[in-house]
Design a protein around this motif. Structure first.
Motif, PDB file in Angstrom:
ATOM      1  N   TYR B 574      -4.493   2.434   8.828  1.00 52.44           N
ATOM      2  CA  TYR B 574      -3.646   1.925   9.391  1.00 52.44           C
ATOM      3  C   TYR B 574      -3.594   0.549   9.937  1.00 52.44           C
ATOM      4  O   TYR B 574      -4.651  -0.022  10.475  1.00 52.44           O
ATOM      5  CB  TYR B 574      -3.163   3.096  10.610  1.00 52.44           C
ATOM      6  CG  TYR B 574      -1.979   2.308  11.541  1.00 52.44           C
ATOM      7  CD1 TYR B 574      -0.744   2.762  11.056  1.00 52.44           C
ATOM      8  CD2 TYR B 574      -2.370   1.756  12.751  1.00 52.44           C
ATOM      9  CE1 TYR B 574       0.126   2.244  11.935  1.00 52.44           C
ATOM     10  CE2 TYR B 574      -1.235   1.191  13.345  1.00 52.44           C
ATOM     11  CZ  TYR B 574       0.244   1.598  12.802  1.00 52.44           C
ATOM     12  OH  TYR B 574       1.065   1.048  13.851  1.00 52.44           O
ATOM     13  N   GLN B 576      -1.106  -2.827  12.019  1.00 50.77           N
ATOM     14  CA  GLN B 576       0.016  -3.099  12.329  1.00 50.77           C
ATOM     15  C   GLN B 576      -0.088  -4.646  12.932  1.00 50.77           C
ATOM     16  O   GLN B 576      -1.259  -5.024  13.312  1.00 50.77           O
ATOM     17  CB  GLN B 576       0.647  -2.367  13.540  1.00 50.77           C
ATOM     18  CG  GLN B 576      -0.130  -2.274  14.845  1.00 50.77           C
ATOM     19  CD  GLN B 576       0.440  -1.724  15.935  1.00 50.77           C
ATOM     20  OE1 GLN B 576       0.988  -0.617  15.727  1.00 50.77           O
ATOM     21  NE2 GLN B 576       0.298  -2.298  17.087  1.00 50.77           N
ATOM     22  N   LYS B 613       7.264  -7.556  13.388  1.00 48.19           N
ATOM     23  CA  LYS B 613       6.430  -6.477  13.392  1.00 48.19           C
ATOM     24  C   LYS B 613       6.356  -5.765  12.250  1.00 48.19           C
ATOM     25  O   LYS B 613       7.501  -5.493  11.728  1.00 48.19           O
ATOM     26  CB  LYS B 613       6.745  -5.863  14.797  1.00 48.19           C
ATOM     27  CG  LYS B 613       5.505  -4.439  14.896  1.00 48.19           C
ATOM     28  CD  LYS B 613       5.781  -3.511  16.128  1.00 48.19           C
ATOM     29  CE  LYS B 613       4.683  -2.503  15.927  1.00 48.19           C
ATOM     30  NZ  LYS B 613       4.798  -1.537  17.146  1.00 48.19           N
ATOM     31  N   ALA B 615       4.083  -2.469  10.078  1.00 49.61           N
ATOM     32  CA  ALA B 615       2.951  -1.459   9.943  1.00 49.61           C
ATOM     33  C   ALA B 615       2.864  -0.881   8.796  1.00 49.61           C
ATOM     34  O   ALA B 615       3.912  -0.826   7.971  1.00 49.61           O
ATOM     35  CB  ALA B 615       3.264  -0.699  11.011  1.00 49.61           C
ATOM     36  N   ILE B 616       1.712  -0.712   8.232  1.00 54.35           N
ATOM     37  CA  ILE B 616       1.212   0.003   7.011  1.00 54.35           C
ATOM     38  C   ILE B 616       0.442   1.092   7.396  1.00 54.35           C
ATOM     39  O   ILE B 616      -0.365   1.287   8.198  1.00 54.35           O
ATOM     40  CB  ILE B 616       0.891  -0.760   5.923  1.00 54.35           C
ATOM     41  CG1 ILE B 616      -0.280  -1.446   6.358  1.00 54.35           C
ATOM     42  CG2 ILE B 616       1.772  -1.875   5.610  1.00 54.35           C
ATOM     43  CD1 ILE B 616      -1.435  -2.269   5.251  1.00 54.35           C
ATOM     44  N   LEU B 617       0.540   2.479   6.485  1.00 55.52           N
ATOM     45  CA  LEU B 617      -0.213   3.530   6.826  1.00 55.52           C
ATOM     46  C   LEU B 617      -0.395   3.953   5.405  1.00 55.52           C
ATOM     47  O   LEU B 617       0.240   3.953   4.508  1.00 55.52           O
ATOM     48  CB  LEU B 617       0.697   4.442   7.525  1.00 55.52           C
ATOM     49  CG  LEU B 617       0.435   5.829   7.899  1.00 55.52           C
ATOM     50  CD1 LEU B 617      -0.870   5.807   8.894  1.00 55.52           C
ATOM     51  CD2 LEU B 617       1.510   6.547   8.348  1.00 55.52           C
ATOM     52  N   GLY B 641       2.478   3.781   3.015  1.00 55.33           N
ATOM     53  CA  GLY B 641       3.750   3.627   3.705  1.00 55.33           C
ATOM     54  C   GLY B 641       3.810   2.388   4.215  1.00 55.33           C
ATOM     55  O   GLY B 641       2.792   1.532   4.601  1.00 55.33           O
ATOM     56  N   SER B 642       5.000   1.723   4.166  1.00 56.80           N
ATOM     57  CA  SER B 642       5.171   0.346   4.672  1.00 56.80           C
ATOM     58  C   SER B 642       6.479   0.150   5.527  1.00 56.80           C
ATOM     59  O   SER B 642       7.498   0.571   4.888  1.00 56.80           O
ATOM     60  CB  SER B 642       5.055  -0.754   3.587  1.00 56.80           C
ATOM     61  OG  SER B 642       5.496  -1.872   4.173  1.00 56.80           O
ATOM     62  N   SER B 643       6.498  -0.422   6.773  1.00 56.72           N
ATOM     63  CA  SER B 643       7.723  -0.724   7.359  1.00 56.72           C
ATOM     64  C   SER B 643       8.521  -1.770   6.937  1.00 56.72           C
ATOM     65  O   SER B 643       9.660  -1.759   7.123  1.00 56.72           O
ATOM     66  CB  SER B 643       7.314  -1.067   8.784  1.00 56.72           C
ATOM     67  OG  SER B 643       6.773  -2.230   8.798  1.00 56.72           O
ATOM     68  N   ARG B 650       9.915   4.049   1.286  1.00 52.61           N
ATOM     69  CA  ARG B 650       8.974   3.694   2.264  1.00 52.61           C
ATOM     70  C   ARG B 650       7.739   3.984   1.765  1.00 52.61           C
ATOM     71  O   ARG B 650       6.649   3.141   1.640  1.00 52.61           O
ATOM     72  CB  ARG B 650       9.078   4.113   3.625  1.00 52.61           C
ATOM     73  CG  ARG B 650       8.064   3.920   4.501  1.00 52.61           C
ATOM     74  CD  ARG B 650       8.454   3.948   6.023  1.00 52.61           C
ATOM     75  NE  ARG B 650       9.708   2.956   6.338  1.00 52.61           N
ATOM     76  CZ  ARG B 650      10.509   3.428   7.291  1.00 52.61           C
ATOM     77  NH1 ARG B 650      10.390   4.295   8.063  1.00 52.61           N
ATOM     78  NH2 ARG B 650      11.374   2.508   7.298  1.00 52.61           N
ATOM     79  N   TYR B 651       7.368   5.273   1.181  1.00 50.33           N
ATOM     80  CA  TYR B 651       6.126   5.702   0.533  1.00 50.33           C
ATOM     81  C   TYR B 651       6.010   5.683  -1.007  1.00 50.33           C
ATOM     82  O   TYR B 651       6.929   5.937  -1.607  1.00 50.33           O
ATOM     83  CB  TYR B 651       5.997   6.957   0.877  1.00 50.33           C
ATOM     84  CG  TYR B 651       5.959   7.277   2.501  1.00 50.33           C
ATOM     85  CD1 TYR B 651       4.642   7.149   3.217  1.00 50.33           C
ATOM     86  CD2 TYR B 651       7.042   7.386   3.406  1.00 50.33           C
ATOM     87  CE1 TYR B 651       4.633   7.214   4.701  1.00 50.33           C
ATOM     88  CE2 TYR B 651       6.839   7.586   4.716  1.00 50.33           C
ATOM     89  CZ  TYR B 651       5.492   7.277   5.517  1.00 50.33           C
ATOM     90  OH  TYR B 651       5.520   7.531   6.683  1.00 50.33           O
TER      91      TYR B 651
END
Lengths: 610, 1100
Positions: B574, B576, B613, B615-617, B641-643, B650-651
């Motif tokens: 994760y 951010q 901002k 974030a990636i997961l 997944g990426s904001s 997204r995924y």
């Protein structure tokens, strides 16, 4: 013991993973914070104002409006002959696309300014502003391209209106008039001492400009106006009424400050806007770091186009006593030093004449026309501030007028006189004296110049408008040229009067009595310029600019700068460059670009262009 | 020394160092007094039992400090006849192609003989090297993807303002092209060429597994740099790694006793090129007059040299006199009371120091005490600016502290803290803004001078170097990065199962303060005026990025039934990043020396914020399987997944697969291992989404900016229509195929690796179908374009040794080359208009006209008919000596009598053709190394095999006064300018503006002036000496070396045949860092520097 710790660590890891997955996933929803949302913009007066500030980007850029006339007009000479009037140099493949970005910004606003939380009157004020700018936009498009499609809302990618053909002129211009009427009715009536915002009076002023254009265009441009000449008077009446609304508002007057020798030019070079006369301007501000480049552009050998008035136009300035300069016998062989004496005081406020002085490094110096800035000797100073410190960079702090009360008076006079000629209404002596008379009085003209003319000026008729048979209309047109030169309105005037052929004029300059005969242009006792052929006289005199006017120069090429009689006569610049033999009708409209025609097959090219 | 062990490729340096020391010590100890001795002899064999000749054997005795060396003969036999019988001996055996071996604790008795039998294992060359890969390491032998690695050695003993500048040219197909030589200039990290013409995208750069800015890293901390080139190797990093990954690994804490290493070097630098301008003022003025007058059709005399110097026929006549008689005054007062200059000023000499210095100080301490180990380094690098005045001084401070604690035998906890602070002063010119080089072209007239007799600046100076002399204008940039990583490693089940986790935070602060005040000058004695009166302000900028990253992953590794090797990895990641910025500008500085915002009192106030901002997961996994070390398979996958994407896109899941076959391990492989010791064929295939896109690209936004207009007495903020959002977006995808071959041969002396690859970038986010102009805004972009990049890279190296003067001489040579071309395979440009990309376009292609010599008096009349769209004079006249363009047949095969660009499409380009390509082709690197008896030598060349450059309209260093007549005149052009007596000169009839104004004959891209900027550059050369161990042990040191090193000392390019004024590596846009995308002239750049460095390094 280790095993327990190991199991504990594994469990903890598992727990962390689960909580991270659920907790972090929501961070994938992000919204921008340094930009605003649609609801915020259209849901408050501040938001509407914020958006409306972008409308003003539709006005000419800060340093543009005084370069418009030099780009293409009959007032003067520039470094090269415009492609529009040179055979074989302009086709639809070479022109850029017509731009429509400004319109979409306005339409988007008009379509979305509907939040009931804001009072209707407030919304209408802003919609009025948007429609003012939309009218301004379409006026320019119609001027350049004739019939254009009318688009009243922002288009989506798949909108069929993207591929619409041109709309009839009536539909577009009627819509423009509707926009102007809405703007006049809904923009808040107030005065603006900074002359930088669109007030109701500016809206009326624009209405008078556009309606005068449309009325005279329909009258004179018979074929281009597609048989609309019968409707000309309706538009002229709108023009006269709108101008009258500005006059009757009482908020504006001609500047008299500085007296006849300065009052005219003060309007253009005063660092503080003279808002009694200037209705709308592009303001500059030293404290805000906003400048225009007028001095640099007009006073440089290399930066600008070296615009120089031609003698033919300078000849139209009356004598100070109101008589015609061109009635003086032998006026055409007068030297620069003689011909600039005793003229309409606007001449000395428009170009450098003997006695013109400016400031350089704190000292007042005599400033003759400079023959690496000018081609003809008639070097403009209308927009140039006096101190030479402004000459070398974009640093002018004078506001640049975009609409002046003087123009409204000229619009009024011309519309009224045209109406009278069409048999509807009158243009009285009182009307004359509060318009043309007032402008001439401000310029120091006395005597016959102040009264309504009784005889036709043969110079104007022979050299400018042979089709005009009315002496009053002729004087109104003379006045319009002199008063408004270099304010960016000339091409529209020539178009609506159908006198594009004036653009083909050869460029003549001041009279040179002899070769190798240095002249003291500013009469300060020091010689300034000397014309020679092939070899400059020796020894060279310090401070003198030597100009070669031999018919041929290095390599046997034609010299673009010659004298009309070989070794004496008027200076001529670029006679050697071929212009069209006549001004074809199609030249009044720009070609659509090849790209635009390809993208929308329903568009047709303006006739005559390929 | 420990450092070298961590840098596997650098072994030869280590050995040379060791042998050199040993050799010298042996020589020094030759006069030892008579003692009792014993003898040692032995035989060395290889794995097959055959005797090995040429093996170097070194005997060392720690107690006595003695060391002695010998070598085996052809029968593999070595012999030490007399070794003093005291203390304990150890024997080190080494030979190229074999793993070194050390035997310890031999006691020698008087008059006794010992014999030793040693078996040296063949090195599988680089194959045993441990290579860093995503979330782990792997033996090179087992690699199935395309991975290249260099050790930190390539950065050593060099004077590097930042790490990126040092990596250029070191790794095949890692393409780093710094825009200029400014110390803060980094470069875009590109791997294998063409990425995306839509969202763009570069390689992902990770420092110890976490995203970071390599330019802020201490080069001395770098243990290795690994490049993951193909999709299969990168896939574990998912969406950020679509265009490859660069893994920078920093040095680890030592497990031995404490070692302190201090290294320091001092450099002298100077620009690789300084343009040679005509500095004789009179000659310059005559050339100016000629260039100006000829453009204006010979009918007028210029009144001024641009803005700052009056000009007239009388002036030039007087100048001729003063030039001929140097005793006459160079400054006079004219009739109008103003100064008149007759100067001979070389403004470049005024601008640059003759040389500038740089110093690098680095201290590192590493060691361990039982279960805790540590590594601490501190570095200072300072470089004096190149400018004579208001110089651009540069300072960097780095601090790294690493610690490991073994809490339990199965659990390790570690922490790493890094801090970097970088400051740079960038001088500014307020007269016209922009870079100093362009301002010098405009106003740096050699006929003027720097100072008036009373010491004030001249008008020309105030626009140029005088501003720097005044010394008040500039930007101070300070960038600070603080970063901390904490983590653990745990081992379970006999180390078959491992669990690792880490958490990193990183704060990056960029602060900049810009001061601009008007510059005083004097035209009239005693009267001061100012340039830049419109510019009197102070701007503060502060941008902070708070970045957070965490990884948690588990690995299982085991071998079943001896032949089945299995490794599995699964993990979670994760990250951010939050960016906040503020910018404040206010004018009206109350006095010229004010340096604080409180003293700016004007009404022109501009403020702006900034926020982003993202974030990636991601969840990722990898499976490795190999059978008998012969068949290798790897499968990777990542779910990301990426904001940055809308919720419905997204995924995404990115899989890849790669496999390898080690032919040399096959039973049927009967080739002598001394001839071919290893041969592997690799292949991979993978597909990655490109997540390197701007945040919020898919959201409607009303951006707010300050209007340039004064409305109602203020410059208000404004906003306008938002961009039209596209429908149905999806990810850009990069699909890569790779086929590779690794070969070790001739006793591992020869190593060869080659890969060919193709990368399809599909669904690139580019312009939609062009809509009619009435649409009124940019057409929303969409996934419309495809591009194919084909390329290859190969590297070959040879290392060997022989004896010289009784000492082993090791040497090595390596060469690599890479190449790629990108072609557009799908694009919304149905007409193939050349104003945009089109299907079939090779990226970088240059369209232009064919130059057909010059017009002559006999035929110049034709120019008016055929060249109407070009200009050679202000009023469109043509003269002999002007450029003649060749007419080429149109699509119908006929000549149409006019030279133009047709419809400016690829199908009908009129008389234009593709005349070159601006992309570098056949990039290569070449290294040479040798060591003998403590001396070492290394050289590194780097270059480009094929590249074309069109100088562009504002490249005044190239065009000189053809650009603007008042520019400086270029010395190199003298004698190459057309005249009736020099009709075959390179350049046309002398005239200004031809290369500047629209339609000017030299603004047209054309064959004659297209430059070949292929080049070769000696990037680095080093010569050094390792002091003998015996000598330095007496002062309690374990290592000491001194060296000299040179950077960019020699360059060659075909362009040098014409001009040496332009560095082939610095031909891009002007002063990129300051002026962004605007262009004040190609090659008008901060010069690239060459340097000479002396340094030393001491280890305690």
């Amino acid at each position: 013991m280790y095993q327990i710790k190991k199991i504990f660590l594994l469990c903890l890891t598992g727990l962390i993973v689960v909580s991270l997955l659920s907790g972090c996933a929501k961070n994938l929803n992000q919204v921008p914070q340094s930009t605003a949302s649609k609801a915020a913009i259209f849901g408050s007066v501040d938001g509407l104002q914020l958006y409306a500030n972008s409308f003003y980007d539709g006005l000419p850029a800060l340093s543009d409006s005084y370069k418009t006339d030099p780009g293409l007009c009959d007032f003067g000479a520039i470094g090269n002959v415009a492609n529009l009037i040179r055979p074989g140099t302009l086709t639809s493949r070479q022109v850029g696309s017509w731009g429509w970005g400004t319109l979409r910004n306005l339409n988007y606003f008009i379509a979305n300014c509907n939040n009931p939380a804001i009072p209707v009157a407030t919304r209408n004020n802003y919609i009025g502003l948007a429609r003012f700018f939309r009218a301004y936009f379409y006026y320019n498009m119609v001027q350049r391209f004739g019939n254009v499609p009318w688009i009243g809302q922002p288009l989506s990618v798949s909108d069929s209106a993207l591929y619409a053909p041109r709309d009839p002129r009536t539909k577009v211009m009627d819509s423009v008039l509707a926009d102007l009427n809405f703007a006049c009715a809904n923009i808040t009536a107030k005065t603006d001492a900074t002359a930088t915002t669109i007030t109701r009076w500016v809206a009326y002023g624009l209405k008078s400009r556009i309606c005068l254009f449309e009325g005279t265009f329909r009258k004179y441009q018979d074929s281009l106006a597609q048989g609309l000449s019968g409707t000309a008077s309706l538009w002229l009446q709108n023009a006269a009424d709108a101008a009258k609304a500005v006059i009757d508002s009482g908020g504006f007057s001609l500047n008299q400050g500085g007296g006849p020798t300065q009052a005219y030019r003060q309007v253009f070079i005063s660092p503080t806007v003279i808002s009694s006369e200037v209705m709308l301007c592009n303001a500059a501000s030293a404290s805000l770091g906003v400048y225009n480049d007028a001095n640099w552009w007009y006073t440089s050998a290399t930066y600008g186009s070296r615009f120089s008035f031609i003698r033919k136009f300078i000849n139209t300035y009356l004598n100070i006593d109101g008589t015609r300069f061109t009635d003086i016998p032998g006026h055409d062989t007068l030297t620069f030093m003689s011909e600039t004496k005793n003229r309409d005081l606007r001449l000395a406020q428009t170009i450098r004449v003997p006695g013109y002085k400016r400031t350089s490094s704190g000292q007042v110096i005599s400033a003759p026309p400079v023959f690496s800035y000018t081609y003809t000797g008639y070097q403009p100073i209308k927009w140039c501030m006096e101190d030479a410190q402004y000459d070398n960079s974009t640093s002018n702090i004078n506001p640049v007028a975009l609409m002046r009360y003087a123009e409204i008076l000229l619009n009024y006079a011309e519309a009224k006189e045209e109406l009278q000629l069409a048999g509807s209404g009158t243009f009285t002596a009182a009307d004359w004296s509060k318009t043309i008379g007032a402008l001439r009085a401000r310029a120091g003209i006395t005597g016959v110049g102040l009264a309504m003319p009784t005889s036709m000026d043969p110079y104007m008729k022979n050299n400018y408008y042979p089709d005009v048979t009315d002496a009053v209309l002729m004087e109104i047109r003379r006045e319009r040229g002199i008063e408004l030169c270099l304010e960016g309105l000339r091409l529209a005037d020539l178009t609506r009067w159908k006198h594009g052929e004036l653009l083909l004029d050869k460029w003549n300059g001041m009279y040179v009595p002899a070769l190798n005969y240095p002249l003291d242009l500013d009469q300060d006792g020091k010689l300034d310029v000397c014309f020679y052929q092939t070899t400059p006289p020796s020894p060279s005199i310090a401070g003198v600019t030597y100009v070669n006017v031999a018919p041929t120069i290095a390599g046997g090429s034609v010299n673009p700068q010659i004298l009309s009689n070989g070794t004496y006569g008027e200076l001529h610049w670029l006679d050697n460059i071929q212009r069209y033999p006549k001004f074809y009708n199609y030249l009044y409209l720009n070609p659509l670009s090849y790209t635009d025609l390809t993208l929308n097959p329903n568009l047709t090219q303006n006739p005559g262009w390929q | 020394m420990k450092r070298n062990l961590l840098a596997p490729l650098s072994g030869h340096w280590f050995f040379s160092w060791l042998l050199g020391c040993v050799g010298l010590c042996a020589a020094l100890s030759g006069s030892a007094q008579e003692v009792s001795t014993g003898s040692v002899s032995g035989i060395v064999r290889n794995d097959q039992g055959d005797p090995l000749g040429g093996v170097s054997v070194v005997a060392t005795n720690k107690e006595t400090g003695l060391s002695a060396g010998t070598q085996t003969d052809t029968g593999g036999v070595f012999h030490f006849a007399k070794l003093p019988a005291k203390g304990h001996y150890s024997f080190a055996f080494s030979s190229v192609g074999f793993q070194a071996q050390q035997l310890s604790d031999y006691t020698i008795k008087a008059n006794a003989a010992i014999s030793i039998i040693v078996k040296l294992h063949q090195q599988t060359g680089a194959l045993n090297e441990v290579v860093v890969v995503g979330y782990g390491t792997q033996k090179r032998a087992n690699l199935t993807g395309a991975v290249a690695q260099v050790s930190g050695e390539v950065l050593e003993r060099r004077s590097l303002p930042n790490l990126t500048q040092g990596l250029e040219g070191t790794i095949p197909n890692l393409n780093l092209v710094p825009a200029d030589g400014k110390p803060i200039t980094g470069a875009v990290y590109n791997i294998r060429g063409g990425t995306s013409i839509g969202q763009g995208g570069n390689a992902l750069v990770l420092i110890d597994g976490i995203q970071g800015d390599p330019s802020m890293l201490n080069p001395n901390d770098v243990a290795s740099v690994t490049v993951l080139k193909d999709a299969a190797s990168s896939a574990i990093y998912g969406a950020r790694a679509a265009f490859g990954v660069v893994l920078i690994t920093t040095k680890a804490a030592s497990r031995d006793k404490a070692t302190i290493t201090y290294s320091s070097n001092y450099s002298l630098k100077q620009p690789t090129t300084v343009p040679k301008v005509v500095s004789n003022g009179y000659q310059y003025a005559v050339m100016f007059d000629s260039a100006w007058t000829s453009w204006y059709d010979y009918s007028q005399t210029p009144q001024n040299i641009n803005k700052t110097q009056p000009f007239s026929a009388a002036y030039i006549a007087e100048y001729a006199k003063r030039d001929a008689d140097p005793s006459l005054k160079k400054v006079d007062i004219g009739s109008n009371g103003n100064y008149v200059y007759y100067g001979n000023t070389d403004w470049y000499h005024e601008l640059y120091k003759n040389r500038n210095g740089a110093i690098d100080q680095n201290l590192s301490i590493t060691g361990s005490s039982g279960k805790a180990s540590y590594y601490v380094t501190g570095r200072y690098f300072g470089q004096d600016g190149i400018f004579r005045y208001n110089s651009d001084n540069y300072h960097v401070y780095n601090l790294t502290a690493k610690g490991n604690i073994e809490v339990y035998p199965w659990l390790q906890i570690f922490n790493t803290t890094q801090f970097t602070s970088q400051t740079y002063h960038n001088p500014l010119n307020v007269g016209e803004g922009g870079g100093i080089w362009r301002n010098m072209a405009d106003e740096g007239h050699p006929s003027s001078m720097m100072f008036n007799p009373d010491g004030t600046l001249t008008f020309s100076a105030a626009y140029t170097v005088g501003d720097e002399f005044y010394g008040k204008n500039g930007i101070n940039i300070n960038q600070q990065v603080i970063r901390n990583t904490s983590g653990f490693n745990a081992k379970f089940f006999n180390n078959h199962f491992r669990l690792k986790g880490d958490l990193t935070f990183q704060n990056t602060d960029t602060a900049a303060k810009q001061i601009r005040v008007p510059v005083p000058y004097s035209v009239t004695p005693g009267v001061i005026a100012y340039v830049g009166t419109g510019t009197n302000d102070l701007q503060m900028f502060d941008g902070k990025t708070q970045y957070l990253a965490t990884n948690l992953y588990a690995e299982y590794e085991n071998t079943f039934h001896e032949d089945h090797y299995f490794k599995a990895l699964i993990g979670y990641n994760y990250e951010q990043s939050i960016y906040n910025a503020g910018r404040t500008l206010r004018n009206g500085l109350v006095y010229a020396n004010a340096t604080d915002l409180s003293l700016a009192l004007g009404q022109n106030i501009t403020t702006a914020g900034g926020y982003e901002k993202w974030a990636i997961l991601g969840g990722f996994g990898r499976l490795n399987y190999s059978f008998k070390d012969r068949y290798l398979v790897e499968v990777d996958g990542r779910y990301d997944g990426s904001s940055k994407f809308p919720s419905n896109e997204r995924y995404a899941f990115f899989p890849s697969v790669s496999a390898g076959w080690r032919l040399a391990k096959e039973a049927f492989w009967h080739v002598d291992p001394n001839a071919v010791s290893d041969l592997k064929i690799r292949g991979s295939y993978g597909s990655l989404g490109n997540g390197n896109i701007a945040s919020y690209a898919f959201q409607e936004a009303f951006s707010i900016s300050q209007s340039g207009r004064v409305i109602g007495g203020v410059k208000p903020q404004e906003t306008g229509q938002p961009n039209v959002l596209p429908n149905g977006l999806t990810w850009e995808t990069a699909t890569m195929k790779d086929l590779g071959l690794d070969l070790s041969a001739l006793n591992n002396r020869l190593q060869f690796t080659a890969d060919i690859y193709s990368r399809m970038t599909t669904n690139m986010f580019t312009v939609g179908k062009t809509l009619p102009a009435v649409f009124g805004t940019s057409v929303p972009k969409g996934n419309y374009a495809d591009m194919k990049t084909n390329g290859w890279e190969a590297s070959i190296s040879w290392r060997d040794q022989f004896r010289a003067g009784g000492k082993p001489f090791h040497w090595n040579v390596a060469f690599w080359m890479s190449d790629y071309t990108s072609t557009i395979t799908s694009y919304n440009n149905a007409n193939k208009a050349l104003t945009d990309h089109y299907v079939g376009e090779k990226i970088g292609e240059i369209w232009g006209y064919t130059t057909d010599g010059f017009w002559t008096a006999a035929d110049v009349a034709n120019a008016y008919k055929t060249q109407t769209i070009f200009k050679a004079s202000n009023s469109n006249q043509w003269y002999p000596g002007d450029i003649r363009f060749r007419e080429l047949p149109g699509p119908d095969g006929k000549l149409d009598g006019v030279v133009n660009n047709g419809t400016n499409t690829a199908d009908n380009p009129g008389d234009m053709r593709i005349i070159g390509n601006s992309k570098p082709r056949y990039s290569y690197g070449f290294t040479l190394g040798a060591d003998w008896n403590g001396f070492f030598f290394a050289a590194f060349f780097q270059g480009v095999g094929k590249q074309d450059w069109w100088p562009g309209t504002e490249a005044d260093v190239f065009w000189g006064q053809y650009n603007r007549p008042y520019n400086y005149a270029m010395q190199y052009q003298v004698g190459k300018i057309w005249s009736p007596t020099n009709p075959n000169a390179y350049f046309p009839r002398y005239k200004g503006y031809a290369a500047q104004t629209g339609g000017g004959e030299l603004t047209a891209v054309q064959t004659r002036y297209l430059q070949n900027v292929a080049y070769i550059r000696l990037k680095n050369i080093q010569l050094g000496y390792n002091l003998p161990a015996g000598l330095i042990q007496r002062i309690h040191m374990t290592g000491a070396r001194v060296y000299v090193s040179g950077e960019n000392l020699w360059t060659h390019t075909p362009m040098f045949k014409l001009t040496h004024d332009i560095d082939p590596e610095s031909i891009g846009k002007s002063d990129n860092i300051l002026t962004g995308t605007s262009n004040n002239g190609n090659a008008n750049n901060y010069p690239i520097l060459k340097s000479l460095t002396v340094g030393l390094s001491i280890t305690l």
